[in-house]
Design an enzyme around this catalytic site. Sequence first.
Site, short mmCIF file in Angstrom:
data_model
loop_
_atom_site.label_atom_id
_atom_site.label_comp_id
_atom_site.label_asym_id
_atom_site.label_seq_id
_atom_site.Cartn_x
_atom_site.Cartn_y
_atom_site.Cartn_z
N ASP A 1 0.91 -1.14 0.00
CA ASP A 1 0.00 0.00 0.00
C ASP A 1 0.94 1.19 0.00
O ASP A 1 1.58 1.47 1.02
CB ASP A 1 -0.86 -0.02 1.27
N HIS A 2 1.09 1.85 -1.14
CA HIS A 2 2.18 2.82 -1.24
C HIS A 2 2.03 3.99 -0.27
O HIS A 2 2.99 4.66 0.04
CB HIS A 2 2.40 3.29 -2.69
N HIS B 1 -5.66 2.89 1.25
CA HIS B 1 -4.86 4.04 1.67
C HIS B 1 -5.46 4.79 2.87
O HIS B 1 -4.80 5.02 3.88
CB HIS B 1 -4.69 5.04 0.53
#
Length: 513
Positions: free
Chosen positions: A208-209, A271
Site C-alpha cells: 500500500d504505497h 490508503h
Amino acid sequence: MDAQGVHIETHPREGEPVFSAGRPDPCTLVLFGATGDLAERKLFPALFELARSGLLPDDFAIVAFSRSKLEDASFREHVKEGLQKFARTQPVDEATWKRFAESIETASGGYDDPEAFQRLGQKLQDIAKRHKTGGNQLYYMATPASTFPQIIKSLADADLLKREEHPGQKPWHRLIIEKPFGHDLQSAKKLNQELGAVLDEKQIFRIDHYLGKETVQNILVFRFANAIFEPLWNRQHIDHVEITAAEAIGVEGRGGFYDETGVIRDMVQNHLLQVLALCAMEPPVSFGAEDIRDEKTKVFRALRPVEGEEVAQHVVVGQYQGYQDEKGVKKGSRTPTYVAMKMNIDSWRWQGVPFYLRAGKNLKKRLTEVSIHFKSVPLGLFSGGGASCQRLQPNVLTLRIQPHEGIALSFESKIPGEDVNIGGVTMDMDYAESFKKPVPEAYERLLLDCMRGNATLFARQDSVEQAWGYITPILQALETEAGGTVHTYAKGSKGPDAADALPAKNGRRWSTL
Ligand code: BG6
C-alpha cells in the site's frame, strides 16, 4: 514562514537511522508486468534511485517478465526513456545507469505456460551463479489482480516459489503484490487462501504505497516520539478527525479499471483506512512489524459497521461531470469518483469522536491531509472582549501528507493592542524547509524494506480482511439504490455540496478544500 506563522527551529540528529537494517541481501527481482505503467512510472525510477544512493545490494539483478516478447537491449532503452521522464533525480546519472542497465534482463511467455516458467527458472539459476545472489528471489506482481492466482500457481509448479519453513530461511523467496487485494471480502479471502496455499504469511508483502510515504510514517513518530500529544489524543480532548485525499487529476486513461473499482476500493479500503489506523491505534508494545500491525487490525475490528439503509446517512458519493465520456467507462455507470464518509470507532479511546473521510478525483486541488480538531475551551473567559473574542476557534493539528509535507498547529493569540482582540495563528513545520533534503518516493522505501524482509509497512492478511469486512456492506448498499444518489459535481470543484451535510448534522464543517 507564513505571514501569521511561527518560526520553527529544526535540530535533526545525524547518525545511524533508528530502524535501518543496512544493505539488503543479494537477490534477483522478477518483475511481472514489466512493460506496464506502474513499472515505468514508479518501480524502475525507485530501483534506479536506490542504485544511485548505493542502497541496492552489490549483487542484484532484475528479470523483466512480460507476456509480449522482450529483447534485452531494446527493453533497457525503454527503461532509460522512462527514467528520463520519471526518475526522482534528474538528469539520469550515466555511471549509475551503466551499472543498472547491466542488471536488467528480460523473460517472456504466457502466465499459464509451464515452459515459460521453466525457462525463467533456468535464467534464475544462471543469474544466481553470475550475480552471486545465493538464490534469493523477490517476485513483484505489477499485473492486474486477476492474473495473480495463475502467476503464483505457475511459479509454484515450476518450484520457483517455496514456502518458508522456519524464520530466516535461506535462500528466501518473497512475493510483493499490488492492490487491489480482492474486490470485496469474499474475493480477498479467496486470494489470501490461494497465497496461503503456497507461501507463509511472512513471505507475502502487500504493498500500500501510502504506508511508504514519509509523512504517513511520521504519524507514528509524531505520536509516539513526543510526550505532549499522546495525553491529548483521545475523546476527552478531540472533537473529531478529518482525513482528506483530494486529487486534481481524473482517471487518466485508466477508465476501464476505474469503472470496475471506484473511489472506495481505489482509495478508501486501503490508503485512507491505513492512515486512519495509524492515527487511531493504541501504542504498540514495540516497533516490530507484528506489534504495529496487531494494533492497526484492532482499529479495523472496532469500526462500527454501516449497512443497508444506514449507508445513505453515513456516506455521500459523487461522480465528476464528464466521467461517463472517459474511455473505458460505461454509459450510465454509477461508479463513484468521490466519497465522503462518517465513521465511528467503538473503542474506549474514540467513543463519540467521528472520523470524517473524503477522497475524490478531479477536485479543486491535490491535497492529502489529516486534521485533528480539538474541543473548544470549556468557558468563554474572554467574552467581555471585542467581537473576535466571541468566536474562539478550537485548536487544529494538521498533518499534511502531500503536497507541502509538514505539520501545523493552529492556536488563538492576543492581537497586540490596548484592547483584548484574539486572532488565530499557526505554528508550521515544513519538511522541505526543516530537513533540506528531498523526500524519498514511497516505492523506494517499500522495495528496500521488502528486500530487507521488514514487513512493518505492508498490509497483513487479517487487517486486509477486517478492512474489507467494514467496506463490503457499504459497497453492496451503494451498488443498489439503497445507497442513495450518486451526486454529480463539476470538475475542479470541492465535490458535491451534499457532502457538507455529513459533518453539518453534528454542527461541524469540513475544514479543507
Ligand atoms: C493509487 C490509485 O493507489 O493511488 C490512484 O489507484 C490514485 O487512482 C493514487 O491516483 C494516488 O496516489 P498518490 O500517491 O498520488 O496520492
